[in-house]
Motif scaffolding. Structure first.
Motif: not given
Length: 284
Positions: A74-91
């Motif tokens: 489960e997520p602790v904090l909400p996310y948005n398209p910018f932060t999740m795109s950044w996360t995908a790039a980190q992946l």
């Protein structure tokens, strides 16, 4: 490993401060194609689209469950398209991948658009499936949208069966793949589902698409989609400079499954087509 995940390597990875369940296919095998980074629909776990990764057997694939979806905590904090795109790039960095072909279906089509604009240098081509430009869209049927927003469609199997045709159109509702698709779905957590809904609240790609989405783009739509009507695909085609629209006749929201052979053929033809002059200039 799940029967719906044949050939996949599935791991839990800490990426950008989040723990994600990640599946990869053929990532370490030699080949001439860049991997596909796939963004799934809302509430859908990796297994829902695993058949596509298996069908495009000549290409490496990367998918992950969004926080609170499938096997991701489960997520602790909400996310948005910018932060999740950044996360995908980190992946991608963690996996040692530089360039990808970006795909997304429905909710994930919005993420695919955002990723391709935010990380343009890493995105070779884009495939948008049964999706829209976000809040600036032609809405689907009220009956379908009200059920789409209800997490009971994953938590309650009887609810899913009763409303399947309303949700996904006749294109899959009467097909032999109906039971198999539902068997692959895993209920999301309530928080995970709601955070995914909130992620795209107020988001639209429409003003940016003509200027920032320069990649060759394939838009795939069904003409019997009760959730994302065909008009949205025509709108995307108008906004995205280097795009083409393919329409699956009789296809509902899940034509990717009901029209699997036609869908795979269209995707393969698009990804394998010769590079345009714009692509050659970008690569140089």
């Amino acid at each position: 490993m799940s029967e719906a995940m044949n050939g996949a390597e599935v791991t839990m990875m800490d990426v950008g401060g989040r723990t994600l369940r990640v599946a990869t296919w053929r990532l370490d095998e030699p080949g001439e194609h860049p991997p596909v980074l796939f963004f799934n629909g809302i509430g859908a776990n990796i297994e829902a689209v695993a058949p596509l990764a298996e069908a495009l057997s000549e290409r490496p694939f990367i998918m992950f469950d969004m926080p609170g979806i499938g096997g991701s905590p489960e997520p602790v904090l909400p996310y948005n398209p910018f932060t999740m795109s950044w996360t995908a790039a980190q992946l991608l960095d963690r996996l040692g991948v530089d360039t990808v072909d970006v795909m997304g279906i429905s909710w994930g089509g919005g993420m695919a658009q955002h990723f391709a604009m935010q990380h343009a240098a890493r995105s070779r081509r884009v495939v948008l499936i049964a999706t829209s430009a976000g809040m600036l869209m032609v809405p689907g049927k009220v009956a379908a949208l009200s059920k789409m927003a209800n997490p009971r469609r994953y938590i309650d199997p009887d609810f899913m069966k009763r409303n399947f045709e309303t949700l996904y159109g006749q294109g899959l509702g009467k097909s032999a793949g109906k039971g198999g698709h539902m068997a692959r779905l895993k209920p999301p957590s309530t928080r995970g589902y709601m955070y995914q809904l909130l992620c795209m609240l107020g988001w639209t790609s429409a003003p940016a698409l003509p200027f920032l989405l320069k990649q060759e783009t394939l838009i795939m739509m069904g003409d019997d989609d009760a959730i994302v009507p065909l008009a949205n695909g025509k709108f995307l085609e108008m906004l995205i400079p280097n795009s083409e629209l393919v329409v699956m006749e009789g296809g509902g929201h899940l034509f990717l499954l009901s029209h699997k052979d036609e869908s795979v053929a269209a995707i393969r033809e698009f990804l394998d087509s010769p590079a345009s002059r714009d692509e050659e200039r970008s690569a140089a």
